[in-house]
Enzyme design. Structure first.
Site, PDB file in Angstrom:
ATOM      1  N   HIS A 151       0.834  -1.203   0.000  1.00  0.00           N
ATOM      2  CA  HIS A 151       0.000   0.000   0.000  1.00  0.00           C
ATOM      3  C   HIS A 151       0.877   1.265   0.000  1.00  0.00           C
ATOM      4  O   HIS A 151       0.711   2.154  -0.827  1.00  0.00           O
ATOM      5  CB  HIS A 151      -0.920  -0.026   1.223  1.00  0.00           C
ATOM      6  CG  HIS A 151      -1.754   1.203   1.396  1.00  0.00           C
ATOM      7  ND1 HIS A 151      -3.080   1.252   1.036  1.00  0.00           N
ATOM      8  CD2 HIS A 151      -1.453   2.429   1.879  1.00  0.00           C
ATOM      9  CE1 HIS A 151      -3.545   2.464   1.289  1.00  0.00           C
ATOM     10  NE2 HIS A 151      -2.583   3.198   1.808  1.00  0.00           N
ATOM     11  N   GLU A 152       1.810   1.295   0.924  1.00  0.00           N
ATOM     12  CA  GLU A 152       2.652   2.486   1.031  1.00  0.00           C
ATOM     13  C   GLU A 152       3.518   2.654  -0.208  1.00  0.00           C
ATOM     14  O   GLU A 152       3.746   3.763  -0.672  1.00  0.00           O
ATOM     15  CB  GLU A 152       3.520   2.436   2.297  1.00  0.00           C
ATOM     16  CG  GLU A 152       2.738   2.397   3.612  1.00  0.00           C
ATOM     17  CD  GLU A 152       1.763   3.556   3.792  1.00  0.00           C
ATOM     18  OE1 GLU A 152       2.018   4.644   3.232  1.00  0.00           O
ATOM     19  OE2 GLU A 152       0.738   3.386   4.474  1.00  0.00           O
ATOM     20  N   HIS A 187       1.867   4.580  -2.681  1.00  0.00           N
ATOM     21  CA  HIS A 187       2.018   6.035  -2.536  1.00  0.00           C
ATOM     22  C   HIS A 187       3.363   6.507  -3.098  1.00  0.00           C
ATOM     23  O   HIS A 187       3.455   7.580  -3.692  1.00  0.00           O
ATOM     24  CB  HIS A 187       1.923   6.448  -1.069  1.00  0.00           C
ATOM     25  CG  HIS A 187       0.535   6.358  -0.504  1.00  0.00           C
ATOM     26  ND1 HIS A 187      -0.555   6.962  -1.101  1.00  0.00           N
ATOM     27  CD2 HIS A 187       0.060   5.742   0.607  1.00  0.00           C
ATOM     28  CE1 HIS A 187      -1.647   6.710  -0.375  1.00  0.00           C
ATOM     29  NE2 HIS A 187      -1.299   5.978   0.662  1.00  0.00           N
TER      30      HIS A 187
HETATM   31 ZN   LIG Z   1      -2.577   5.259   2.175  1.00  0.00          ZN
END
Ligand SMILES: [Zn+2]
Ligand SMILES: *[C@@H]1O[C@H](CO)[C@@H](O)[C@H](O)[C@H]1NC(C)=O
Ligand SMILES: *[C@@H]1O[C@H](CO)[C@@H](O)[C@H](O)[C@H]1NC(C)=O
Ligand SMILES: *[C@@H]1O[C@H](CO)[C@@H](O)[C@H](O)[C@H]1NC(C)=O
Ligand SMILES: *[C@@H]1O[C@H](CO)[C@@H](O)[C@H](O)[C@H]1NC(C)=O
Ligand SMILES: *[C@@H]1O[C@H](CO)[C@@H](O)[C@H](O)[C@H]1NC(C)=O
Ligand SMILES: *[C@H]1O[C@H](CO)[C@@H](O)[C@H](O)[C@H]1NC(C)=O
Length: 708
Positions: free
Chosen positions: A500-501, A504
């Site tokens: 998830h990170e 980003h």
């Molecule tokens: Zn997030």
């Protein structure tokens, strides 16, 4: 950013999302060369520098306490100078070159410098440096806050906006955002109204603080004997504080509460803990929440909105509270059948274990866990052995290369703040062009920020007075180092969180917007989680799981096919019920911020059974304690997590569903969705990629598919 302690795999699944940390400060408005400041710092450092600078990065790494404070002062001085210069432009002489360009350039140049001052607060091992960094942040924030309220600058920018010699669509967007943000600060109001606005803001901040403190200061606890806590692991019980008469203390902190609700076999214990948790903050004060909501409405009305929700949602992808209600209600009702089936499974299980007692909301987590234990042969403790960190990481890089054409290459010898930190250069696979950098600070250590997040350190920009800057991202996480082997093992939830990170990070690095204010992670808040949520899907597909797993003692052995399938099924289990519960809070949040004089208690009593398939609110609890402190700052925007998840699923299902390693689609995602960033309307961006408007249908279908 969230205070979510890691409790269990499942809790993390729901909570992970607020971890995005975009230090935007109020930053924004800036110009001309900060060259002097940079030169000064560089010169100073040159003396003891052995490490190489990264080309096209102005992020300063491992600054000392005094360097941080000095840099902060220089940033503020330069910023003030540029703002003064812009403010002095006569209103009939405004032009792109004397208004927009200086502000945009100041921002582009100062962003990496500001971040250089601020991020050591999170990661430095030296306490003095962390303190200096926090002080620098306070100073810079209060300066930027002043800038965002400067009427003289606003008038000049507004005069330019009215003229409308935009130069480009992106520039137009930038100027409109500048004007919008000034006006959301009340700069087009009369002086008296503006004062009123400030007064209200101060009141709101004070009330929020009170509310949060009252929720988190609650040091109370409940006492139980061991048989009342049956089901909890011996290690957990052993670690509990004891009262004089040898009873065990369960505090109202979330890690205790979650453990009891998920594992305790004794229904009355679960009920007592759930009730105490649901009415913490004393004999609580709903009136603080009511008062807070009223002040927020007043605030919004001064700015011309009819309620607070309208004010909040106006600048988000959803645009209007009506749209948010429609969205939540559509999803909620489409989940009814499945959620009912899920609930029946739980009710049957309870009947088997506890007889004819009614099923209550406090039974939810416990029976979900019981049924899952029965249905899935997944031992997450065992599973860890298949996720050595270094292997997971190289697997993720392989996936990113295959799909998005991004090549991650470790850069040794560049400066870092701790020997654990690794630096990667990211290249375009096709052209070999350097796209950006990524710092990975993966392991927990004393003094380090306790959560997982991504911080944008620099945004892509090519300014007139300075060499080009490429995007730079910092990923902070809390992995445990293994003594023994040189790379620790990750829990599955940590793998999901890491991917998830890294989503980003990819978003930050692939962004090509020209204005710092609109680039990287500074995009529409309803949109910002979408890329990361899209990427999470790769944790549940056999083909990609095999790339990121290998038994720690023989990494050539990936996870077996049956386990991969099991993980995928598990990821969907009870998802309708869990989502319903989240929708309940989102609706509550949206309603109280859309209407006046809502009786908060009555509303919650009414809403609870309606959304939760007839399950009543737990008697004696207080809806004011439903909102964990992390929600302050997300008020009227709780829906946003579900919103972005739904559209992430739309993207995944309709574009990657048949082939998760489709490079062609991956490149389109990179070019059409990630590249424009905040410089375009997110609905437009998604429509260009999907070939139609984004829709909730794929999300709903994924549930229907799962039912059959
Ligand atoms: Zn997030
Ligand atoms: C201030 O600006 C907002 C947004 O442009 C607008 O809706 C509002 O009417 C303006 N208020 C005044 C007093 O001009
Ligand atoms: C624990 O407390 C319950 C009631 O609160 C009591 O019935 C039970 O006997 C106690 N058990 C022990 C082992 O003390
Ligand atoms: C709740 O707050 C109101 C004012 O905000 C106060 O009058 C009242 O005494 C408080 N009640 C409790 C139980 O603290
Ligand atoms: C950071 O800088 C200090 C001197 O200011 C130096 O002693 C330390 O080794 C540096 N840390 C790293 C990891 O390079
Ligand atoms: C940065 O943005 C410029 C436009 O200002 C663009 O031409 C360039 O390709 C971008 N660079 C990167 C590395 O994204
Ligand atoms: C929290 O609420 C209690 C009443 O329940 C009150 O006595 C206390 O002052 C409040 N704390 C704060 C920080 O407002």
């Amino acid at each position: 950013m969230t205070g979510s302690e890691e409790k269990s795999e499942k809790m993390v699944k729901q909570k992970r999302d607020r971890s995005l940390l975009a230090f935007t400060g109020a930053a924004a408005v800036l110009a001309i060369a900060v060259n002097f400041a940079i030169a000064a710092v560089k010169h100073h450092k040159e003396k003891n520098r052995r490490k190489k600078d990264l080309p096209a990065s102005n992020v300063r790494i491992n600054l000392s306490k005094s360097e941080i404070l000095k840099l902060a002062d220089q940033i503020i001085a330069k910023s003030k100078e540029v703002h003064d210069a812009v403010a002095s432009v006569p209103l009939d002489k405004v032009s792109y070159m004397n208004v927009v360009s200086p502000l945009a350039e100041l921002e582009a140049q100062q962003f990496p410098l500001i971040q250089s001052c601020i991020f050591p607060k999170l990661v430095s091992s030296v306490e003095d440096v962390r303190k200096a960094s926090a002080e620098a942040e306070r100073k810079i924030d209060s300066h930027l806050n002043l800038c965002s309220k400067r009427e003289d600058v606003y008038l000049v920018v507004k005069a330019f906006a009215v003229r409308g010699d935009w130069m480009s669509a992106e520039a137009k967007c930038f100027v409109q955002v500048l004007v919008r943000d000034f006006e959301r600060n009340g700069l087009n109001l009369t002086a008296t109204k503006r004062e009123e606005l400030l007064r209200l803001r101060a009141q709101i901040d004070e009330l929020s603080l009170k509310y949060v403190q009252n929720l988190s200061d609650d040091g109370s606890f409940l006492l139980f004997n061991e048989s009342e806590l049956a089901g909890l692991p011996p290690g957990f019980l052993k670690a509990l504080d004891k009262s004089e008469d040898r009873k065990l203390k369960i505090s109202l902190r979330s890690h205790h509460v979650a453990a009891v609700l998920e594992l305790c076999k004794v229904g009355t214990t679960r009920r007592m803990v759930a009730r105490a948790y649901g009415k913490r903050s004393g004999e609580v004060n709903i009136s603080i929440l009511e008062n807070l909501v009223q002040q927020r409405h007043k605030y919004a009305r001064l700015l011309g909105y009819s309620n607070y929700a309208e004010y909040v949602v106006d600048i988000r992808m959803a645009r209007t509270p009506t749209k948010v209600f429609e969205f939540l209600e559509d999803i909620s009702s489409s989940l009814d059948d499945l959620a009912m089936k899920e609930l029946d499974l739980l009710k049957n299980m309870k009947k088997k274990e506890e007889g004819e007692l009614p099923f209550g909301i406090e039974d939810l987590l416990y029976y979900i866990k019981r049924v899952e234990d029965q249905n899935f042969n997944l031992d997450f403790g065992e599973l860890k052995q298949y996720f050595p960190i270094s292997l997971v990481l190289s697997g993720i890089f392989k996936i990113l290369q295959d799909i998005f054409g991004l090549r991650f290459e470790e850069t040794v010898d560049s400066e870092v703040w701790h020997s654990d930190v690794r630096v990667f250069s990211v290249f375009d696979l096709g052209s070999g062009e350097l796209l950006g950098y990524c710092y990975l600070d993966l392991y927990s250590r004393e003094g380090k920020y306790g959560h997982t997040c991504v911080v944008a350190l620099q945004n892509n920009a090519s300014t007139i007075s300075q060499a080009k800057q490429v995007p730079v991202a910092l990923l902070i996480s809390q992995c445990q180092k293994d003594v023994g082997s040189n790379s620790g093992l990750l829990r599955f939830s940590e793998v999901v969180s890491l991917l998830h990170e890294i989503g980003h990070v990819v978003q930050q690095i692939c962004n090509r917007a020209s204005f710092s204010r609109l680039s990287g992670l500074r995009v529409d808040p309803d949109f910002v989680e979408i890329p990361a949520q899209v990427l999470e899907n790769w944790c549940y597909e056999s083909s990609s799981l095999k790339l990121i797993t290998g038994f720690h003692q023989d990494i050539t052995k990936p996870l077996g096919e049956d386990v991969c399938k099991s993980i995928k099924r598990w990821s969907k289990s009870f998802s309708a019920l869990k989502l319903k519960q989240e929708i309940l809070y989102c609706l509550f949040d949206q309603i109280i911020h859309s209407a006046d004089n809502v009786d908060i208690l009555e509303l919650f009593k009414h809403l609870h059974p309606k959304v939760m398939l007839g399950l009543p609110m737990l008697e004696g609890t207080n809806p004011a304690s439903c909102f964990p402190s992390s929600v302050i700052g997300h008020e009227a925007a709780c829906y946003s997590r579900i919103w972005s998840k739904v559209f992430a699923d739309d993207i995944f299902a309709s574009k990657f569903g048949n082939d998760v390693s489709n490079h062609h689609v991956g490149m389109q995602f990179r070019n059409k969705v990630l590249a424009p960033g905040g410089s375009k309307d997110p609905v437009e961006v998604l429509s260009a990629f999907l070939g139609r408007e984004p829709s909730i249908q794929a999300f709903i279908n994924s549930f229907a598919y799962h039912t059959s």
